[in-house]
Design a protein around this motif. Structure first.
Motif, PDB file in Angstrom:
ATOM      1  N   PHE A  93       0.817  -1.217   0.000  1.00  0.00           N
ATOM      2  CA  PHE A  93       0.000   0.000   0.000  1.00  0.00           C
ATOM      3  C   PHE A  93       0.851   1.268   0.000  1.00  0.00           C
ATOM      4  N   THR A  94       1.832   1.337   0.877  1.00  0.00           N
ATOM      5  CA  THR A  94       2.666   2.538   0.957  1.00  0.00           C
ATOM      6  C   THR A  94       3.408   2.779  -0.352  1.00  0.00           C
ATOM      7  N   ALA A  95       3.951   1.714  -0.947  1.00  0.00           N
ATOM      8  CA  ALA A  95       4.660   1.847  -2.224  1.00  0.00           C
ATOM      9  C   ALA A  95       3.728   2.338  -3.321  1.00  0.00           C
ATOM     10  N   ALA A  96       2.483   1.867  -3.302  1.00  0.00           N
ATOM     11  CA  ALA A  96       1.507   2.287  -4.313  1.00  0.00           C
ATOM     12  C   ALA A  96       1.200   3.775  -4.179  1.00  0.00           C
ATOM     13  N   VAL A  97       1.032   4.250  -2.951  1.00  0.00           N
ATOM     14  CA  VAL A  97       0.798   5.682  -2.740  1.00  0.00           C
ATOM     15  C   VAL A  97       2.012   6.490  -3.211  1.00  0.00           C
ATOM     16  N   LEU A  98       3.206   6.027  -2.846  1.00  0.00           N
ATOM     17  CA  LEU A  98       4.435   6.699  -3.287  1.00  0.00           C
ATOM     18  C   LEU A  98       4.530   6.745  -4.809  1.00  0.00           C
ATOM     19  N   GLY A  99       4.098   5.652  -5.448  1.00  0.00           N
ATOM     20  CA  GLY A  99       4.187   5.563  -6.899  1.00  0.00           C
ATOM     21  C   GLY A  99       3.328   6.584  -7.622  1.00  0.00           C
ATOM     22  N   ARG A 100       2.350   7.143  -6.949  1.00  0.00           N
ATOM     23  CA  ARG A 100       1.486   8.155  -7.569  1.00  0.00           C
ATOM     24  C   ARG A 100       2.087   9.557  -7.445  1.00  0.00           C
ATOM     25  N   ILE A 101       3.188   9.661  -6.677  1.00  0.00           N
ATOM     26  CA  ILE A 101       3.842  10.964  -6.490  1.00  0.00           C
ATOM     27  C   ILE A 101       5.238  10.977  -7.102  1.00  0.00           C
ATOM     28  N   ALA A 102       6.040   9.968  -6.775  1.00  0.00           N
ATOM     29  CA  ALA A 102       7.443   9.925  -7.206  1.00  0.00           C
ATOM     30  C   ALA A 102       7.587   9.458  -8.645  1.00  0.00           C
ATOM     31  N   GLU A 103       8.781   9.680  -9.203  1.00  0.00           N
ATOM     32  CA  GLU A 103       9.057   9.200 -10.561  1.00  0.00           C
ATOM     33  C   GLU A 103       9.278   7.692 -10.587  1.00  0.00           C
ATOM     34  N   ARG A 104      10.013   7.187  -9.567  1.00  0.00           N
ATOM     35  CA  ARG A 104      10.306   5.754  -9.522  1.00  0.00           C
ATOM     36  C   ARG A 104      10.391   5.307  -8.069  1.00  0.00           C
ATOM     37  N   VAL A 105       9.782   4.162  -7.788  1.00  0.00           N
ATOM     38  CA  VAL A 105       9.815   3.593  -6.441  1.00  0.00           C
ATOM     39  C   VAL A 105      10.360   2.177  -6.538  1.00  0.00           C
ATOM     40  N   LEU A 106      11.397   1.899  -5.756  1.00  0.00           N
ATOM     41  CA  LEU A 106      11.910   0.532  -5.623  1.00  0.00           C
ATOM     42  C   LEU A 106      11.566   0.077  -4.219  1.00  0.00           C
ATOM     43  N   THR A 107      10.762  -0.990  -4.103  1.00  0.00           N
ATOM     44  CA  THR A 107      10.374  -1.499  -2.800  1.00  0.00           C
ATOM     45  C   THR A 107      10.784  -2.962  -2.690  1.00  0.00           C
ATOM     46  N   VAL A 108      11.368  -3.333  -1.545  1.00  0.00           N
ATOM     47  CA  VAL A 108      11.867  -4.700  -1.381  1.00  0.00           C
ATOM     48  C   VAL A 108      11.309  -5.315  -0.101  1.00  0.00           C
ATOM     49  N   ASP A 109      11.169  -6.628  -0.130  1.00  0.00           N
ATOM     50  CA  ASP A 109      10.740  -7.368   1.049  1.00  0.00           C
ATOM     51  C   ASP A 109      11.434  -8.720   1.034  1.00  0.00           C
ATOM     52  N   ARG A 110      11.638  -9.285   2.213  1.00  0.00           N
ATOM     53  CA  ARG A 110      12.342 -10.562   2.286  1.00  0.00           C
ATOM     54  C   ARG A 110      11.430 -11.747   2.001  1.00  0.00           C
ATOM     55  N   TYR A 111      10.091 -11.538   2.049  1.00  0.00           N
ATOM     56  CA  TYR A 111       9.159 -12.648   1.875  1.00  0.00           C
ATOM     57  C   TYR A 111       8.605 -12.716   0.449  1.00  0.00           C
ATOM     58  N   LYS A 112       8.811 -13.846  -0.181  1.00  0.00           N
ATOM     59  CA  LYS A 112       8.353 -14.034  -1.560  1.00  0.00           C
ATOM     60  C   LYS A 112       6.841 -13.886  -1.681  1.00  0.00           C
ATOM     61  N   THR A 113       6.106 -14.433  -0.705  1.00  0.00           N
ATOM     62  CA  THR A 113       4.651 -14.348  -0.726  1.00  0.00           C
ATOM     63  C   THR A 113       4.185 -12.898  -0.798  1.00  0.00           C
ATOM     64  N   LEU A 114       4.784 -12.041   0.012  1.00  0.00           N
ATOM     65  CA  LEU A 114       4.390 -10.635   0.025  1.00  0.00           C
ATOM     66  C   LEU A 114       4.793  -9.926  -1.260  1.00  0.00           C
ATOM     67  N   VAL A 115       5.965 -10.259  -1.770  1.00  0.00           N
ATOM     68  CA  VAL A 115       6.454  -9.636  -3.005  1.00  0.00           C
ATOM     69  C   VAL A 115       5.533  -9.967  -4.188  1.00  0.00           C
ATOM     70  N   VAL A 116       5.177 -11.227  -4.315  1.00  0.00           N
ATOM     71  CA  VAL A 116       4.316 -11.659  -5.433  1.00  0.00           C
ATOM     72  C   VAL A 116       2.947 -10.979  -5.351  1.00  0.00           C
TER      73      VAL A 116
END
Length: 217
Positions: A93-116
């Motif tokens: 959710f936070t990355a999606a909100v950021l993506g509507r403002i910033a030019e590029r957002v790189l978001t990472v997580d250690r859990y594959k389930t969450l990333v997918v």
């Protein structure tokens, strides 16, 4: 009541709650309004999507209450054209909100389930400038250059210098720091040349940083 009406009423309640704190950034609030939070919340918690409570998600992680998300982004002060790094994707959710403002957002997580799951939500919302990646954020994220803003959602025992080094001059970073065994406070670090200005802001719920990539979760 339709899902659209629930979203509208939930967002209106958030705006009213945060107005008393002086949070009225139109670009930020518009980005939140355009990002349907119920898409990111487990189905059994949809009724609480716009509440200030934390919400459990897969892999033992949780979503911060929407008030905390907006509060943190208000202090991060992301602007159009900027590159943002987020450590701890969670629901996305936070990355999606950021993506509507910033030019590029790189978001990472250690859990594959969450990333997918987060990647699927970005595709649903056509947020092509948000890159979701599985990675271990324990020791920084090398090889990606520098960023204008960095947001860490997992708590550290002390300021992670390796992320501070990835800030451009004039850039800032928000990180939850453990002040004691039970108290975690959001801290903003602003870089000017080789100097850093540190500001302690407010207490936040926390999830400790955990090393090693959990490939099968």
């Amino acid at each position: 009541m339709t899902g659209r009406m629930v979203e509208k009423e939930g967002f209106a309640a958030v705006v009213l709650r945060l107005r008393s704190e002086g949070i009225s950034d139109l670009d930020l609030l518009t980005a939140v309004e355009q990002t349907p939070r119920s898409l990111f919340v487990p189905s059994q918690f949809v009724a609480h999507a716009y509440s200030s409570r934390t919400i459990p998600i897969d892999c033992g992680a949780f979503m911060e209450g929407v008030d905390d998300v907006v509060r943190v982004l208000h202090h991060l002060k992301v602007k159009p054209g900027q590159r943002v790094l987020e450590i701890g994707t969670g629901s996305g959710f936070t990355a999606a909100v950021l993506g509507r403002i910033a030019e590029r957002v790189l978001t990472v997580d250690r859990y594959k389930t969450l990333v997918v799951a987060a990647q699927k939500r970005m595709e649903q919302l056509s947020l092509r400038n948000v890159i979701v990646r599985q990675a271990d954020g324990t020791n920084g994220l090398q090889g990606e250059g520098t960023f204008d803003r960095i947001l860490l959602s997992t708590a550290f025992p002390s300021m992670p210098r390796f992320y501070a080094d990835q800030l451009v001059s004039g850039g800032s970073m928000m990180v939850p720091l453990m002040m004691s065994d039970t108290v975690c406070r959001m801290v903003r670090l602003t870089k000017t040349g080789s100097r850093f200005e540190r500001e302690e802001l407010f207490e936040v719920p926390y999830q400790p940083i955990v090393s090693q990539v959990a490939s099968f979760l």
